[in-house]
Scaffold this motif. Structure first.
Motif: not given
Length: 413
Positions: A259-269
């Motif tokens: 979940e946080i891996g996807l969030l990191e990508w969706e926020t540019g990290h």
């Protein structure tokens, strides 16, 4: 119990031996030994002509087999118990049997039949004034309604269950039901309300030493943080998961990593995202959770496409087709391939795959969560605009006729 069984046998007290064997069977984790204990109990009660006790043995063994995921073996035993109990007047055991059959039917994707079983069980528990049994059944009913995407009915049932568990002073069950309520709220679009409920429930669970409950709450909080695009909160909840399950490849932690891996990508990290997704994928593969393995691979494929790395995206999709598929994972694979086909401007294939995935999800009561629905709806609109309404509808309808074997072949191509 083992001592009681030995003494009963030595003193030729058949009824006591049958009772002890029944209770021992419900605790046994070795299937062969479990069956031997239940069979001993069944034979003694049968010889005594105590058919209701024999029905209880069938129900207990069926329930244990269900818990061990031996669903085909569980069904005839639960069905046999239900048949014997229907007119026996023992409403408490009948209610339990109805719940068992409902859970089994829900697993078999016969969700409407399961709902009817749970309603019948509720009538039995109401008749004997059993708050705990009623609350358990309302929880089952709420989860079944979620499978049917009737989220308001699900929330209503779960709220009633939580209130009744609270009346019986069962904090653990109350908190678990509150977690289910939060999932229903997310599906209703009430994400901020779900977040507040999860945080409140986690705070109330601080003195409960049970990792499963806390892991479930923290994993759901990482999911909600992703939906809110709150990277700061997501990282905090992931750190708590890492602290709770330090050094292990536990399911809740693996889900949080994804979940946080996807969030990191969706926020540019991107770099942090790839590391987290790979760790989550490795853990899910090790514990053989193919659904979340596919979810991680789907995220990695989308990242590759965003970087114009079509080869890496292809490899991610290829790895997905090597997993052991359930119907839900087939839908996930189709939805992953949608992104690759859109990248290649193959809009007819986009609609064909979306048609297949929608058909599978509807047929097997596996709803998509709101953010995924929105993202795929945008791709669908783009494909319809490119192909025209009539051509697009034909491709979508054709997708419904795809089979699992054809899907895997399509993925390989």
């Amino acid at each position: 119990l083992e001592k009681a069984c030995e003494y009963a046998k030595a003193w030729h007290c058949a009824e006591a031996e049958a009772e002890a064997s029944l209770y021992l069977g419900t605790l046994e984790i070795r299937q062969k030994r479990m069956h031997e204990l239940f069979q001993k109990s069944r034979e003694i009660f049968g010889a005594q002509g105590r058919q209701m006790k024999a029905a209880l043995v069938d129900l207990s063994e069926g329930h244990r087999l269900y818990e061990m995921r031996r669903h085909k073996a569980a069904r005839p035993l639960i069905a046999s118990a239900l048949l014997q109990l229907e007119n026996a007047g023992d409403l408490k055991t009948l209610a339990r049997a109805l719940n068992c059959m409902g859970n089994l039917e829900e697993h078999e994707n016969k969700v409407w039949q399961a709902v009817e079983r749970f309603r019948q069980s509720l009538k039995c528990y109401h008749a004997i004034h059993s708050p705990y049994g009623t609350a358990l059944t309302l929880t089952n009913l709420g989860n079944a309604y979620m499978r049917l995407e009737n989220y308001s009915a699900a929330l209503d049932s779960l709220q009633q269950a939580a209130a009744m568990f609270a009346q019986t002073a069962n904090r653990y069950r109350t908190l678990f039901v509150q977690d289910y309520m939060a999932v229903a709220l997310v599906n209703m679009g009430e994400i901020e309300q779900a977040r507040r409920l999860l945080e409140k429930t986690l705070e109330e669970a601080h003195d409960i030493h049970e990792y499963g409950l806390k892991g479930e709450l923290l994993a759901d909080l990482t999911w909600v943080a992703r939906l809110c695009e709150d990277l700061h909160a997501g990282r905090i909840w992931l750190d708590e998961l890492k602290s709770l399950f330090a050094g292990s490849r536990q399911w809740h932690l693996a889900r949080g990593l994804i979940e946080i891996g996807l969030l990191e990508w969706e926020t540019g990290h991107k770099m942090q995202a790839l590391d987290l997704l790979q760790d989550g994928l490795d853990a899910m593969k090790q514990i053989k959770d193919w659904k979340y393995s596919c979810a991680a691979l789907q995220g990695m494929a989308r990242m590759a496409l965003a970087d114009n790395d079509a080869e890496r995206a292809r490899l991610c999709c290829h790895e997905m087709i090597k997993t052991r598929f359930t119907q839900e994972e087939c839908a996930l694979l189709a939805e992953s391939l949608v992104w690759r086909m859109a990248y290649l401007d193959r809009y007819e294939a986009v609609l064909l795959l979306l048609g297949y995935a929608a058909h599978i999800r509807k047929a097997f009561y596996r709803p998509l969560y709101p953010p995924a629905k929105t993202a795929l709806a945008e791709l669908e609109n783009k494909a319809v605009a490119h192909l025209g309404q009539q051509h697009a509808l034909a491709a979508y309808q054709q997708g419904k006729e795809l089979t699992q074997q054809q899907l895997v072949q399509f993925a390989k191509e």
